[in-house]
Design a protein around this motif. Structure first.
Motif, short mmCIF file in Angstrom:
data_model
loop_
_atom_site.label_atom_id
_atom_site.label_comp_id
_atom_site.label_asym_id
_atom_site.label_seq_id
_atom_site.Cartn_x
_atom_site.Cartn_y
_atom_site.Cartn_z
N ILE A 107 0.82 -1.21 0.00
CA ILE A 107 0.00 0.00 0.00
C ILE A 107 0.86 1.26 0.00
O ILE A 107 0.42 2.33 -0.41
CB ILE A 107 -0.96 -0.02 1.21
CG1 ILE A 107 -2.07 1.00 1.04
CG2 ILE A 107 -0.19 0.22 2.52
CD1 ILE A 107 -3.16 0.87 2.08
N HIS A 118 -6.23 3.32 -1.76
CA HIS A 118 -6.09 4.03 -0.49
C HIS A 118 -6.20 5.53 -0.69
O HIS A 118 -6.83 6.23 0.12
CB HIS A 118 -4.75 3.67 0.15
CG HIS A 118 -4.48 4.39 1.43
ND1 HIS A 118 -5.14 4.09 2.62
CD2 HIS A 118 -3.64 5.42 1.73
CE1 HIS A 118 -4.72 4.89 3.58
NE2 HIS A 118 -3.81 5.71 3.07
N HIS A 121 -9.61 7.08 -0.97
CA HIS A 121 -10.44 6.99 0.24
C HIS A 121 -11.23 8.26 0.54
O HIS A 121 -12.39 8.17 0.95
CB HIS A 121 -9.57 6.62 1.44
CG HIS A 121 -10.32 6.62 2.73
ND1 HIS A 121 -11.23 5.63 3.08
CD2 HIS A 121 -10.33 7.50 3.77
CE1 HIS A 121 -11.74 5.90 4.26
NE2 HIS A 121 -11.21 7.02 4.71
N ILE A 266 -11.57 -0.68 2.27
CA ILE A 266 -10.33 0.10 2.26
C ILE A 266 -9.37 -0.39 3.34
O ILE A 266 -8.17 -0.56 3.11
CB ILE A 266 -10.64 1.60 2.46
CG1 ILE A 266 -11.58 2.11 1.36
CG2 ILE A 266 -9.34 2.41 2.46
CD1 ILE A 266 -11.04 2.02 -0.02
N GLU A 331 -6.29 9.85 9.63
CA GLU A 331 -6.40 8.40 9.53
C GLU A 331 -6.90 7.82 10.85
O GLU A 331 -6.39 8.13 11.92
CB GLU A 331 -5.04 7.79 9.18
CG GLU A 331 -5.12 6.30 8.89
CD GLU A 331 -3.84 5.76 8.31
OE1 GLU A 331 -3.67 4.52 8.30
OE2 GLU A 331 -3.01 6.57 7.83
#
Length: 369
Positions: A107, A118, A121, A266, A331
């Protein structure tokens, strides 16, 4: 009842684990198992919300949820949806997107399938966050006889008396996340959020067109037919629908289920970037068990026995919506997201048990002559 409801889930899970082992050995088997357990443990709020809608459908449409619905959940959300997002983001055709997915890659490495997904997102979170937020607002902006957290639900019901209250709050939330997303993503995030709101109001509007409200209840309960279909009384006094009304409920149910799965899809790439293992773990194991749990709640009448579960599930929806919107700029670990939902469901269940015990201790009213 338990084996009849969960038998298929256990069978499919064994097949999925066998395929994972043949595909990638013990490590792939372990990762698929971890993803499946994670999906199930973090989706109790999803199952409760789904069950309240599913109980309005007749047995045929309940089977559709377990057959066609599982195909949508596994191949639609866990396979095709990520491919579509990666294809649109990286401007790849379907074949190139599949090739990139099968190439795997970490990732953290720019240009890999996991990396591209990602970085998409923020747009995904904006769409799903606004869609779920509207569900939360419309539930608590209505005046309800049963209230769990009175000190919060009473003021929300008062705000809901204002016409268009949920739309106003949704637009304010959209403006805030647009500012937090930064100049580079602001346009894409705002458009995704708008699409999320449009999708909700479109599905809700079509439901009202067929006499199905946003909670899945049939308004025309006392007439012999509903929107080209039929309805029938069942022992717990729920009106089960068929025909167009049931079809609209099915679409609404799939939209909610898809919104719940955004963060899981995700987040799965933090465990593995292999799309095959993700499909086996999240889809065939996790999604199948969540659907079986939904059916089990319906058949056991759990939502009617524990009256605060509805409220707990919708508070979990509100929390998930806010967390999704926060993750546009910050995050948040998906485990935290899931534990918040589990907390609300557990708290609502405990409160329901206490309420039932208080009722059992109350003396029955004396019979009048």
């Amino acid at each position: 009842m338990f084996l009849r409801t969960f038998g298929w889930s256990f069978g499919v899970s064994l097949v999925a684990l066998a395929v994972a082992f043949l595909y990638g050995g013990p490590q792939a088997l372990f990762l698929a198992l971890v993803l499946g357990i994670l999906e199930v443990s973090l989706s109790f709020d999803n199952a409760v919300v789904n069950a309240r809608i599913l109980e309005r459908m007749n047995p045929f449409w309940q089977k559709m949820f377990l057959t066609v619905g599982i195909v949508i959940a596994v191949f639609g959300m866990r396979v095709l949806f990520p491919l579509l997002i990666v294809g649109l983001t990286a401007q790849l055709n379907p074949v190139e997107a599949v090739q990139l997915a099968l190439a795997k890659g970490p990732i953290e490495e720019p240009g890999t399938y996991a990396y591209i997904l990602h970085h998409a997102h923020p747009q995904i979170a904006a769409f799903g966050g606004l869609f779920l937020l509207m569900i939360f607002l419309d539930f608590f902006f209505e005046e309800r006889d049963i209230k769990w957290l009175h000190w919060l639900e009473m003021p929300l019901a008062k705000v809901g008396r204002m016409n268009g209250a949920s739309l106003v709050v949704g637009l304010i939330a959209l403006a805030v996340i647009g500012q937090l997303s930064g100049p580079g993503l602001q346009g894409a995030v705002l458009m995704s959020g708008i699409f999320g709101m449009v999708a909700y109001f479109l599905v809700k509007g079509l439901g009202e067109l067929f006499d199905v409200d946003d909670s899945g209840e049939i308004d025309a309960a006392d007439i012999p037919a509903v929107a080209g279909g039929t309805h029938a009384r069942v022992p717990n006094r729920v009106v089960q629908v068929s025909g167009k009304a049931a079809f609209m409920l099915f679409l609404y149910l799939e939209m909610i289920d898809a919104s719940f799965s955004f963060d899981g899809v995700i987040g799965a790439f933090a465990i593995t970037s292999d799309p095959i293992i993700i499909a086996l773990g999240l889809g065939l194991i996790g999604a199948m068990f969540v659907r079986s749990l939904t059916v089990y709640l319906v058949r056991q009448g759990t939502l009617d026995e524990y009256e605060y579960l509805d409220h707990g599930a919708h508070w979990a929806i509100g929390a998930l919506a806010i967390i999704l919107l926060i993750t546009i700029g910050i995050e948040v670990n998906e485990v935290v997201t899931g534990l918040v939902g589990v907390f609300f469901i557990a708290a609502a269940f405990i409160a329901s048990v206490r309420r039932n015990r208080r009722r059992a201790r109350e003396p029955e009213p004396a019979a009048t002559a």
